[in-house]
Scaffold this active site. Structure first.
Site, PDB file in Angstrom:
ATOM      1  CB  VAL A 107      -1.193  -0.438   0.470  1.00 31.57           C
ATOM      2  CG1 VAL A 107      -1.913  -1.811   0.773  1.00 31.57           C
ATOM      3  CG2 VAL A 107      -0.338  -0.447   2.343  1.00 31.57           C
ATOM      4  CG  ASP A 108       5.024   0.587  -0.621  1.00 32.72           C
ATOM      5  OD1 ASP A 108       5.308  -0.150  -0.455  1.00 32.72           O
ATOM      6  OD2 ASP A 108       4.822   0.581  -2.201  1.00 32.72           O
ATOM      7  CG  HIS A 123      -4.003  -6.898   0.148  1.00 32.35           C
ATOM      8  ND1 HIS A 123      -2.578  -6.808   0.989  1.00 32.35           N
ATOM      9  CD2 HIS A 123      -4.666  -6.684   0.795  1.00 32.35           C
ATOM     10  CE1 HIS A 123      -3.273  -8.317   0.659  1.00 32.35           C
ATOM     11  NE2 HIS A 123      -4.157  -8.241   0.546  1.00 32.35           N
ATOM     12  CB  CYS A 131     -15.617   9.697   4.294  1.00 31.10           C
ATOM     13  SG  CYS A 131     -16.967   9.672   5.708  1.00 31.10           S
TER      14      CYS A 131
HETATM   15  C1  BV8 Z   1     -10.395 -11.547   2.988  1.00 30.07           C
HETATM   16  C2  BV8 Z   1      -3.642  -3.750   3.850  1.00 30.07           C
HETATM   17  C3  BV8 Z   1     -12.942 -11.988   3.489  1.00 30.07           C
HETATM   18  C4  BV8 Z   1      -3.442  -3.104   5.379  1.00 30.07           C
HETATM   19  C5  BV8 Z   1      -3.283  -6.301   4.632  1.00 30.07           C
HETATM   20  C6  BV8 Z   1      -8.426 -15.869  10.768  1.00 30.07           C
HETATM   21  C7  BV8 Z   1      -8.833 -14.755  11.203  1.00 30.07           C
HETATM   22  C8  BV8 Z   1      -9.354 -14.004  10.471  1.00 30.07           C
HETATM   23  C9  BV8 Z   1      -9.003 -14.208   8.755  1.00 30.07           C
HETATM   24  C10 BV8 Z   1      -8.132 -14.942   8.248  1.00 30.07           C
HETATM   25  C11 BV8 Z   1      -8.185 -15.897   8.966  1.00 30.07           C
HETATM   26  N1  BV8 Z   1      -7.854 -16.993   7.728  1.00 30.07           N
HETATM   27  C12 BV8 Z   1      -7.290 -16.410   6.625  1.00 30.07           C
HETATM   28  C13 BV8 Z   1      -7.713 -15.284   6.897  1.00 30.07           C
HETATM   29  C14 BV8 Z   1      -8.284 -14.364   5.783  1.00 30.07           C
HETATM   30  C15 BV8 Z   1      -7.239 -12.785   6.111  1.00 30.07           C
HETATM   31  C16 BV8 Z   1      -5.690 -14.086   6.447  1.00 30.07           C
HETATM   32  O1  BV8 Z   1      -5.193 -14.067   4.464  1.00 30.07           O
HETATM   33  N2  BV8 Z   1      -4.872 -13.739   7.574  1.00 30.07           N
HETATM   34  C17 BV8 Z   1      -3.551 -14.800   6.931  1.00 30.07           C
HETATM   35  C18 BV8 Z   1      -3.464 -13.358   8.021  1.00 30.07           C
HETATM   36  C19 BV8 Z   1      -3.885 -15.417   7.952  1.00 30.07           C
HETATM   37  N3  BV8 Z   1      -6.907 -12.215   4.840  1.00 30.07           N
HETATM   38  C20 BV8 Z   1      -8.183 -11.268   4.618  1.00 30.07           C
HETATM   39  O2  BV8 Z   1      -8.632 -10.961   6.179  1.00 30.07           O
HETATM   40  C21 BV8 Z   1      -8.561 -10.524   3.385  1.00 30.07           C
HETATM   41  N4  BV8 Z   1      -9.789  -9.925   3.413  1.00 30.07           N
HETATM   42  O3  BV8 Z   1     -10.081 -12.414   3.186  1.00 30.07           O
HETATM   43  O4  BV8 Z   1     -11.486 -10.834   2.918  1.00 30.07           O
HETATM   44  C22 BV8 Z   1     -14.525 -11.619   3.057  1.00 30.07           C
HETATM   45  C23 BV8 Z   1     -14.819 -12.230   1.641  1.00 30.07           C
HETATM   46  C24 BV8 Z   1     -16.386 -11.104   1.530  1.00 30.07           C
HETATM   47  C25 BV8 Z   1     -16.485 -10.341   3.171  1.00 30.07           C
HETATM   48  C26 BV8 Z   1     -15.889 -10.348   4.343  1.00 30.07           C
HETATM   49  C27 BV8 Z   1     -14.264 -10.482   4.305  1.00 30.07           C
HETATM   50  C28 BV8 Z   1      -7.914  -9.109   4.059  1.00 30.07           C
HETATM   51  C29 BV8 Z   1      -6.077  -9.305   3.722  1.00 30.07           C
HETATM   52  C30 BV8 Z   1      -6.028  -7.800   3.059  1.00 30.07           C
HETATM   53  C31 BV8 Z   1      -5.506  -7.199   4.908  1.00 30.07           C
HETATM   54  N5  BV8 Z   1      -4.286  -5.941   4.645  1.00 30.07           N
HETATM   55  N6  BV8 Z   1      -2.442  -4.584   4.144  1.00 30.07           N
HETATM   56  C32 BV8 Z   1      -2.392  -2.579   5.600  1.00 30.07           C
HETATM   57  O5  BV8 Z   1      -1.187  -2.179   5.302  1.00 30.07           O
HETATM   58  O6  BV8 Z   1      -2.108  -1.958   6.709  1.00 30.07           O
HETATM   59  S1  BV8 Z   1      -2.259  -7.602   4.159  1.00 30.07           S
HETATM   60  C33 BV8 Z   1      -0.904  -7.462   4.776  1.00 30.07           C
HETATM   61  O7  BV8 Z   1      -0.123  -8.600   4.299  1.00 30.07           O
HETATM   62  C34 BV8 Z   1       0.040  -5.950   4.046  1.00 30.07           C
HETATM   63  O8  BV8 Z   1      -0.562  -5.702   2.541  1.00 30.07           O
HETATM   64  C35 BV8 Z   1       0.802  -6.859   3.350  1.00 30.07           C
HETATM   65  O9  BV8 Z   1       0.966  -6.962   1.759  1.00 30.07           O
HETATM   66  C36 BV8 Z   1       0.377  -8.464   3.156  1.00 30.07           C
HETATM   67  C37 BV8 Z   1       1.198  -9.882   3.001  1.00 30.07           C
HETATM   68  O10 BV8 Z   1       2.663  -9.519   3.795  1.00 30.07           O
HETATM   69  P1  BV8 Z   1       3.934  -9.734   2.403  1.00 30.07           P
HETATM   70  O11 BV8 Z   1       3.465  -8.527   1.987  1.00 30.07           O
HETATM   71  O12 BV8 Z   1       3.737 -11.043   2.215  1.00 30.07           O
HETATM   72  O13 BV8 Z   1       4.512  -9.540   3.646  1.00 30.07           O
HETATM   73  P2  BV8 Z   1       5.687  -9.904   4.613  1.00 30.07           P
HETATM   74  O14 BV8 Z   1       5.932  -9.376   5.805  1.00 30.07           O
HETATM   75  O15 BV8 Z   1       4.632 -11.118   5.278  1.00 30.07           O
HETATM   76  O16 BV8 Z   1       6.585 -10.752   4.132  1.00 30.07           O
HETATM   77  C38 BV8 Z   1       7.413 -10.016   3.776  1.00 30.07           C
HETATM   78  C39 BV8 Z   1       8.032 -11.006   2.619  1.00 30.07           C
HETATM   79  O17 BV8 Z   1       9.277 -10.606   1.955  1.00 30.07           O
HETATM   80  C40 BV8 Z   1       9.176 -12.402   3.098  1.00 30.07           C
HETATM   81  O18 BV8 Z   1       8.769 -13.383   2.932  1.00 30.07           O
HETATM   82  C41 BV8 Z   1      10.539 -12.327   2.893  1.00 30.07           C
HETATM   83  O19 BV8 Z   1      11.304 -13.575   3.086  1.00 30.07           O
HETATM   84  C42 BV8 Z   1      10.429 -11.319   2.071  1.00 30.07           C
HETATM   85  N7  BV8 Z   1      11.690 -10.576   1.765  1.00 30.07           N
HETATM   86  C43 BV8 Z   1      12.413  -9.032   2.583  1.00 30.07           C
HETATM   87  N8  BV8 Z   1      13.015  -8.602   1.915  1.00 30.07           N
HETATM   88  C44 BV8 Z   1      13.594  -9.036   0.574  1.00 30.07           C
HETATM   89  C45 BV8 Z   1      12.491 -10.051   0.883  1.00 30.07           C
HETATM   90  N9  BV8 Z   1      12.387 -10.762  -0.291  1.00 30.07           N
HETATM   91  C46 BV8 Z   1      12.883 -10.095  -1.244  1.00 30.07           C
HETATM   92  N10 BV8 Z   1      13.755  -9.268  -1.509  1.00 30.07           N
HETATM   93  C47 BV8 Z   1      14.092  -8.419  -0.193  1.00 30.07           C
HETATM   94  N11 BV8 Z   1      14.640  -7.415  -0.571  1.00 30.07           N
HETATM   95 ZN    ZN Z   2     -18.235  11.283   5.737  1.00 30.02          ZN
END
Ligand code: BV8
Ligand code: ZN
Length: 244
Positions: A107-108, A123, A131
């Site tokens: 989201v950056d 995302h 709002c």
């Molecule tokens: C949905 C915006 C359904 C906000 C984000 C149990 C309870 C509740 C929910 C769930 C559950 N089980 C599953 C779910 C669904 C949930 C989910 O998947 N949860 C996970 C944690 C289990 N998903 C949702 O809720 C989604 N919605 O399913 O809705 C629905 C349908 C109908 C009606 C109602 C609902 C919504 C998901 C979106 C959440 N918002 N971001 C904000 O930014 O503040 S997600 C957040 O995580 C970020 O967007 C981020 O991008 C995303 C994923 O993380 P990554 O990008 O992978 O980042 P991470 O740090 O994890 O990893 C970094 C990687 O890079 C690593 O692998 C590392 O090794 C690598 N790396 C590091 N440095 C480098 C590198 N690689 C290369 N070079 C480098 N230099």
């Molecule tokens: Zn408003």
């Protein structure tokens, strides 16, 4: 990172150069070398809280001041960061490729800043706020410096225009992502831990549709077993090397 020594790089570069349609999926790792903390890495903490605890409707309901403090911290951080060679390599790849889509979980806003055009922000984006009542949207940079931001139109609470955990992804973004997955010959997955759904299933969906999958990450992830080749290394070095 010189190309000839690394067979994985050579294989990945060949898969990409042979493709006329490529869909890229990026996560926080592609922005790490720009200084943006990843979600699940060490930097993913804010005042001891994990981002995932704060990026929820419940947290905002319970304590909007704290959630806004978290997002203001991220907005300030973003004001000082620039795209890195990884973002720029993806913008160059788009220029070389007939069919190109970039699905990002980030989201950056750094992909557009680097020159990428066909970007699908599944995302949402920190650059905008909306709002909670009437849907009015405004650039986050126009929000008051402190206090709870309210809607200029209806005076209700504003929120960041990002998708929180438990919230559905915007339908237009999901439709565009599904189309990009269906049409690609190759999916390039960069810097995502492959944990958050529905993005975590995109690579498997592309593969099931007959696409090759290339992963770039510092370490193996659950997506590595879906990939034809997984190149381990920092995106800011690997992506430019893949373009040769
Ligand atoms: C949905 C915006 C359904 C906000 C984000 C149990 C309870 C509740 C929910 C769930 C559950 N089980 C599953 C779910 C669904 C949930 C989910 O998947 N949860 C996970 C944690 C289990 N998903 C949702 O809720 C989604 N919605 O399913 O809705 C629905 C349908 C109908 C009606 C109602 C609902 C919504 C998901 C979106 C959440 N918002 N971001 C904000 O930014 O503040 S997600 C957040 O995580 C970020 O967007 C981020 O991008 C995303 C994923 O993380 P990554 O990008 O992978 O980042 P991470 O740090 O994890 O990893 C970094 C990687 O890079 C690593 O692998 C590392 O090794 C690598 N790396 C590091 N440095 C480098 C590198 N690689 C290369 N070079 C480098 N230099
Ligand atoms: Zn408003």
């Amino acid at each position: 990172m010189s190309e000839p020594q690394r067979p994985d790089l050579r294989q990945a570069a060949t898969i990409l150069s042979d493709a006329s349609s490529i869909t890229v999926l990026t996560g926080a790792g592609v922005s790490a070398e720009s200084g943006v903390p990843t979600f699940r890495g060490a930097g993913g903490l804010w005042r001891g809280r994990r981002a995932a605890e704060l990026a929820t409707p419940g947290a905002f309901e319970r304590d909007p001041e704290e959630v806004w403090a978290f997002y203001r911290w991220r907005l300030e951080l973003l004001a000082g960061v620039e795209p890195n060679p990884g973002h720029r390599a993806l913008a160059e790849l788009e220029r070389r490729c007939d069919g190109f889509w970039l699905i990002t979980q980030n989201v950056d806003g750094l992909h557009r800043k680097a020159g990428s055009v066909n970007v699908i922000e599944i995302h949402g984006t920190l650059a905008e706020s909306r709002c909670t009542a009437c849907g009015f949207r405004q650039p986050s940079a126009e929000l008051p410096e402190a206090g709870l931001p309210t809607c200029p139109r209806c005076a209700e609470l504003m929120r960041p225009a990002v998708v929180w955990f438990g919230e559905a992804l915007p339908e237009h973004a999901m439709a565009a992502a599904r189309e990009a997955i269906r049409r690609c010959e190759v999916m390039l997955v960069v810097g995502t831990s492959g944990v958050v759904e529905p993005a975590a299933s995109f690579a498997l969906r592309a593969r099931t549709g007959g696409a090759r999958v290339v992963e770039v990450n510092l370490e193996p992830t659950p997506l590595s077993r879906v990939a034809d080749v997984s190149v381990l290394g920092p995106a800011g070095e690997v992506l430019p090397a893949l373009l040769g």
